[in-house]
Motif scaffolding. Structure first.
Motif, mmCIF file in Angstrom:
data_model
loop_
_atom_site.group_PDB
_atom_site.id
_atom_site.type_symbol
_atom_site.label_atom_id
_atom_site.label_comp_id
_atom_site.label_asym_id
_atom_site.label_seq_id
_atom_site.Cartn_x
_atom_site.Cartn_y
_atom_site.Cartn_z
ATOM 1 N N ALA A 1 -38.582 -70.289 -36.852
ATOM 2 C CA ALA A 1 -39.430 -69.103 -36.966
ATOM 3 C C ALA A 1 -38.809 -68.176 -37.996
ATOM 4 C CB ALA A 1 -39.551 -68.403 -35.619
ATOM 5 N N ALA A 2 -39.660 -67.464 -38.741
ATOM 6 C CA ALA A 2 -39.206 -66.616 -39.842
ATOM 7 C C ALA A 2 -38.871 -65.192 -39.422
ATOM 8 C CB ALA A 2 -40.248 -66.595 -40.959
ATOM 9 N N ASP A 3 -39.181 -64.819 -38.186
ATOM 10 C CA ASP A 3 -38.796 -63.501 -37.666
ATOM 11 C C ASP A 3 -38.941 -63.513 -36.153
ATOM 12 O OD1 ASP A 3 -41.500 -62.722 -36.868
ATOM 13 O OD2 ASP A 3 -41.895 -62.212 -38.957
ATOM 14 N N GLY A 4 -38.556 -62.421 -35.535
ATOM 15 C CA GLY A 4 -38.571 -62.360 -34.087
ATOM 16 C C GLY A 4 -39.947 -62.518 -33.470
ATOM 17 N N LEU A 5 -40.981 -61.936 -34.089
ATOM 18 C CA LEU A 5 -42.334 -62.077 -33.543
ATOM 19 C C LEU A 5 -42.781 -63.531 -33.556
ATOM 20 C CD1 LEU A 5 -44.274 -58.990 -34.980
ATOM 21 C CD2 LEU A 5 -43.469 -59.364 -32.639
ATOM 22 N N LEU A 6 -42.521 -64.212 -34.669
ATOM 23 C CA LEU A 6 -42.881 -65.629 -34.749
ATOM 24 C C LEU A 6 -42.039 -66.453 -33.782
ATOM 25 C CD1 LEU A 6 -43.336 -65.877 -38.608
ATOM 26 C CD2 LEU A 6 -45.142 -65.874 -36.866
ATOM 27 N N GLY A 7 -40.784 -66.048 -33.571
ATOM 28 C CA GLY A 7 -39.941 -66.713 -32.591
ATOM 29 C C GLY A 7 -40.532 -66.621 -31.193
ATOM 30 N N LEU A 8 -41.046 -65.445 -30.852
ATOM 31 C CA LEU A 8 -41.671 -65.279 -29.537
ATOM 32 C C LEU A 8 -42.920 -66.145 -29.411
ATOM 33 C CD1 LEU A 8 -41.255 -61.430 -29.003
ATOM 34 C CD2 LEU A 8 -39.911 -63.294 -27.973
ATOM 35 N N GLU A 9 -43.660 -66.317 -30.500
ATOM 36 C CA GLU A 9 -44.829 -67.204 -30.471
ATOM 37 C C GLU A 9 -44.412 -68.636 -30.176
ATOM 38 O OE1 GLU A 9 -47.595 -66.971 -33.734
ATOM 39 O OE2 GLU A 9 -47.487 -64.789 -33.765
ATOM 40 N N VAL A 10 -43.339 -69.104 -30.818
ATOM 41 C CA VAL A 10 -42.836 -70.457 -30.562
ATOM 42 C C VAL A 10 -42.465 -70.602 -29.085
ATOM 43 C CG1 VAL A 10 -40.966 -72.094 -31.056
ATOM 44 C CG2 VAL A 10 -42.028 -70.822 -32.932
ATOM 45 N N LEU A 11 -41.882 -69.558 -28.519
ATOM 46 C CA LEU A 11 -41.415 -69.622 -27.133
ATOM 47 C C LEU A 11 -42.546 -69.624 -26.113
ATOM 48 C CD1 LEU A 11 -38.278 -67.313 -27.327
ATOM 49 C CD2 LEU A 11 -38.357 -69.823 -27.216
ATOM 50 N N ARG A 12 -43.767 -69.384 -26.547
ATOM 51 C CA ARG A 12 -44.902 -69.488 -25.616
ATOM 52 C C ARG A 12 -45.056 -70.916 -25.111
ATOM 53 N NH1 ARG A 12 -49.405 -66.473 -29.150
ATOM 54 N NH2 ARG A 12 -48.436 -64.416 -29.173
#
Length: 121
Positions: A32-43
């Motif tokens: 993921a390229a940032d924290g928001l995208l990281g949280l999306e992956v963690l869904r």
């Protein structure tokens, strides 16, 4: 069973280096390229380890770590901070947010793999 590592870093070059290093050591790597995208992956996945930068747009590493730690599903997932920052106050802030460990860039690939293996065990 292959262990999964989520890497969160705004630098494509760094993400690519992490991916190659970890894949060569047998890990499945999500990025993921940032924290928001990281949280999306963690869904959709609970990784075995998370490696995150601190200085990122949209949601920095501290906010990302706090958000991850706010979700019970990730209570046992180690979070390693990988950053150019080295001040003790930032390390303390990361630990308070819920980080497991800290690695300073530039890093030795073998050291990174050793730390990931250790915290994932």
């Amino acid at each position: 069973m292959t262990q999964t590592v989520l890497t969160v870093d705004d630098s494509r070059t760094m993400r690519d280096m992490l991916r190659v290093t970890l894949e060569e050591s047998g890990y499945r790597v999500l990025q993921a390229a940032d924290g928001l995208l990281g949280l999306e992956v963690l869904r959709d996945v609970v990784p075995d380890v998370i490696v995150t930068d601190i200085n990122m747009p949209n949601l920095d590493g501290f906010g990302f770590i706090e958000a991850v730690r706010g979700d019970r599903r990730f209570a046992g997932v180690p979070i390693l901070v990988l950053t150019t920052e080295s001040s003790q106050s930032l390390k303390d802030r990361a630990r308070k947010a819920g980080a497991t460990g800290w690695i300073t860039k530039p890093f030795e690939q073998s050291k990174l793999v050793d730390v990931v293996r250790r915290v994932a065990a």
